[in-house]
Motif scaffolding. Structure first.
Motif, PDB file in Angstrom:
ATOM      1  N   SER A 171       1.936   6.567   7.407  1.00  0.00           N
ATOM      2  CA  SER A 171       2.816   6.344   6.325  1.00  0.00           C
ATOM      3  C   SER A 171       3.411   7.872   6.216  1.00  0.00           C
ATOM      4  CB  SER A 171       2.279   5.879   5.148  1.00  0.00           C
ATOM      5  OG  SER A 171       1.428   7.061   4.531  1.00  0.00           O
ATOM      6  N   ALA A 172       4.522   7.759   5.521  1.00  0.00           N
ATOM      7  CA  ALA A 172       5.474   9.358   5.571  1.00  0.00           C
ATOM      8  C   ALA A 172       4.376  10.353   4.890  1.00  0.00           C
ATOM      9  CB  ALA A 172       6.687   9.075   4.839  1.00  0.00           C
ATOM     10  N   ASP A 173       3.601   9.971   3.878  1.00  0.00           N
ATOM     11  CA  ASP A 173       2.795  10.881   3.461  1.00  0.00           C
ATOM     12  C   ASP A 173       1.507  11.270   4.113  1.00  0.00           C
ATOM     13  OD1 ASP A 173       1.286   8.594   2.661  1.00  0.00           O
ATOM     14  OD2 ASP A 173       1.885   8.561   0.511  1.00  0.00           O
ATOM     15  N   PHE A 192       0.655  -1.264   0.005  1.00  0.00           N
ATOM     16  CA  PHE A 192      -0.057   0.008   0.015  1.00  0.00           C
ATOM     17  C   PHE A 192       0.769   1.096   0.015  1.00  0.00           C
ATOM     18  CE2 PHE A 192      -3.886  -2.376   1.730  1.00  0.00           C
ATOM     19  CZ  PHE A 192      -4.705  -2.044   0.700  1.00  0.00           C
ATOM     20  N   GLU A 193       1.929   1.247   0.695  1.00  0.00           N
ATOM     21  CA  GLU A 193       2.623   2.390   0.805  1.00  0.00           C
ATOM     22  C   GLU A 193       3.305   2.859  -0.565  1.00  0.00           C
ATOM     23  OE1 GLU A 193       5.399   3.110   4.836  1.00  0.00           O
ATOM     24  OE2 GLU A 193       6.077   1.158   3.591  1.00  0.00           O
ATOM     25  N   GLU A 194       3.719   1.773  -1.192  1.00  0.00           N
ATOM     26  CA  GLU A 194       4.348   1.848  -2.553  1.00  0.00           C
ATOM     27  C   GLU A 194       3.281   2.431  -3.584  1.00  0.00           C
ATOM     28  OE1 GLU A 194       6.584  -1.716  -3.406  1.00  0.00           O
ATOM     29  OE2 GLU A 194       6.431  -1.050  -5.474  1.00  0.00           O
ATOM     30  N   ALA A 244      -0.763   5.354  -7.636  1.00  0.00           N
ATOM     31  CA  ALA A 244      -1.833   4.396  -8.171  1.00  0.00           C
ATOM     32  C   ALA A 244      -3.070   4.256  -7.224  1.00  0.00           C
ATOM     33  CB  ALA A 244      -1.078   3.075  -8.291  1.00  0.00           C
ATOM     34  N   ILE A 245      -2.928   4.633  -6.092  1.00  0.00           N
ATOM     35  CA  ILE A 245      -4.208   4.760  -5.141  1.00  0.00           C
ATOM     36  C   ILE A 245      -4.080   6.354  -4.652  1.00  0.00           C
ATOM     37  CG2 ILE A 245      -5.297   4.030  -3.339  1.00  0.00           C
ATOM     38  CD1 ILE A 245      -4.161   1.212  -3.439  1.00  0.00           C
TER      39      ILE A 245
END
Ligand SMILES: [Zn+2]
Length: 499
Positions: free
Chosen positions: A273-275, A237-239, A245-246
């Protein structure tokens, strides 16, 4: 002169705002101004993008609080063989014939149902041979526990008349001992034998496609309810979020069985997550009733809940049948959440006595009124008439004081939140037949059950959608037609269609 907002939305009918408010300013991911167009436009800076909403409704972003993103993306790479789309063997076969083969060469389908109300029988290799002879074909059963392959598929998997059944699995055979094409509980065995590795690029475009569908409904946040979500899924998910993409917020449940693994890596409930777009959600527990007995049993359920609470995670218990809902409520009464909120997922069967127990447990219910819309005709034929009014009873639960929110459970049905809201209010099937029971009192009330904590107000995250027609002036039966013309997540325009 200060830079001004990054975006100003003008000429909007702003839901939940004071009269006269028609414009919203957005900067750094939050709502920084609300007011009349003339006032807010004074704040414009050199680089401010002005978007004219053309009088459409501006609503808080919709939250789909229970779906399965990876499964829903995979379903988009396969033919829809669910009974609603393909009600007969011949229509399943033509859906497969019309579908694009995947890059691994297979033609795939999902969701077929052998029950008397689906197709009335299992598909066979001979059916699927009429779709393709050279190319392998595989169709998943709606239970997730069986699939059917054509001759080329069986050959690719190395299955012939002399192949013994693998441990725990069954190769269905005809009177002459020949495999019929039906394979039961053989998923992991098959995974080791056939290179059905999904092409990464193909999967990304399927998930992007799914995300666009969600954004087009005005959805800005989802909860992924995968029962096996662990560290690998978090990284995936992080990627996907980092590369866009999401482009929406994801709250990822953790499989109760994966909690230890995540904790060893230092994860805690609510981690971001970082974002900031991905959050770690509650621990998912599957509680199922098959052939009369409940899995896990009540004591084990209590132990799993206590284990999750001990390490700071609230739980989300999958409970569809009455017995499972009752057990969940009783277990949660004994084990109140120390942090966050415990949830009961689905709450499929909720007659008043069960609803009262759920209310007493303090748990939130995340239910799926979209099932009433999409699967309602099947319920009318199969469910006892005294139970029908109490299926996915968002209105009755809400009236009992239960905190209710809505999720689609996609890919089980389409993730159209407007269909779910229509059914939550009217309790009608897509064909318009009444199912009985108490609905939520109004469309705005239903919308409030589908927008989580999102609000259009100063300082709130800029997660919002501009939709048409305006849900406040739309008859409930027409709600499913509503689409977003502009969806904003964390202050960024991620969907735009017509403004
Ligand atoms: Zn689910």
């Amino acid at each position: 002169m200060p830079a001004g907002p990054e975006i100003i939305l003008t000429n909007a009918r702003v839901h939940g705002a004071d009269t006269g408010v028609s414009a919203v300013g957005i900067a750094n991911g939050v709502i920084t101004a609300t007011g009349p167009d003339t006032e807010i436009l004074q704040y414009r800076g050199e680089n401010t993008e002005i978007i004219d909403c053309k009088g459409c409704a501006l609503i808080p972003g919709i939250v789909d609080d229970h779906l399965h993103l990876f499964a829903a993306a995979a379903a988009r790479m396969a033919a829809d063989c669910r009974p609603a789309a393909t009600p007969a063997v011949e229509s399943v076969l033509s859906a497969l014939r019309e579908s694009q083969p995947r890059r691994d060469g297979w033609i795939r389908g999902y969701g077929y149902d052998d029950s008397p109300l689906g197709l009335g029988r299992h598909l066979t290799r001979h059916d699927l041979d009429t779709v393709a002879r050279e190319r392998p074909v595989r169709v998943e059963h709606r239970s997730g526990h069986a699939c059917v392959m054509n001759g080329a598929g069986l050959a690719a998997a190395g299955i012939g008349r002399d192949t013994p059944d693998p441990p725990g699995g069954t190769i269905a055979r005809d009177a002459h001992g020949e495999p019929t094409g039906l394979l039961l509980d053989m998923e992991s065995w098959l995974r080791q034998r056939i290179a059905t590795r999904v092409d990464a690029g193909e999967f990304r475009s399927a998930i992007r496609d799914l995300a666009d569908a969600l954004l087009s409904y005005g959805i800005t946040a989802v909860t992924d309810a995968g029962a096996d979500n662990g560290i690998d899924r978090w990284r995936a998910f992080e990627e996907l979020l980092a590369e866009g993409a999401i482009p929406l917020r994801v709250n990822m449940m953790v499989g109760a069985g994966q909690l230890d693994e995540l904790r060893r890596e230092g994860f805690r409930y609510g981690d971001l997550s970082a974002d900031g777009l991905l959050t770690l959600g509650p621990a998912k527990i599957m509680l199922t009733v098959s052939s009369g007995s409940m899995h896990p049993d009540f004591d084990t359920l209590c132990r799993i809940i206590a284990g999750a609470h001990d390490v700071g995670f609230p739980v989300a218990i999958h409970a569809v049948e009455r017995e499972a809902v009752v057990a969940s409520a009783l277990a949660l009464m004994d084990h109140p959440a120390p942090i966050g909120d415990d949830r009961i997922e689905h709450c499929g069967e909720g007659p008043p006595d069960v609803g009262e127990l759920v209310a007493a447990s303090g748990a939130r219910v995340v239910t799926n009124t979209g099932f009433l819309h999409y699967d309602g005709e099947r319920y009318r034929r199969t469910v006892a008439s005294d139970l029908l009014p109490h299926l996915y009873a968002a209105g009755a639960l809400d009236a009992l004081g239960v905190r209710v929110s809505l999720g689609s459970d996609a890919p089980v049905v389409e993730p159209n939140p407007w269909a779910a809201m229509a059914a939550a209010v009217e309790r009608r099937t897509a064909e318009g037949h009444a199912l009985g029971g108490a609905g939520l009192p109004s469309v705005p009330h239903a919308l409030s059950k589908h927008t989580g904590s999102h609000r259009i107000a100063l300082g709130q995250p800029a997660d919002l959608a501009v939709v048409q027609p305006d849900p406040l002036f739309t008859k409930p039966r027409l709600l499913p037609e509503i689409r977003s013309v502009l969806t904003v997540v964390a202050g960024k325009v991620v969907w735009r269609d017509g403004v």
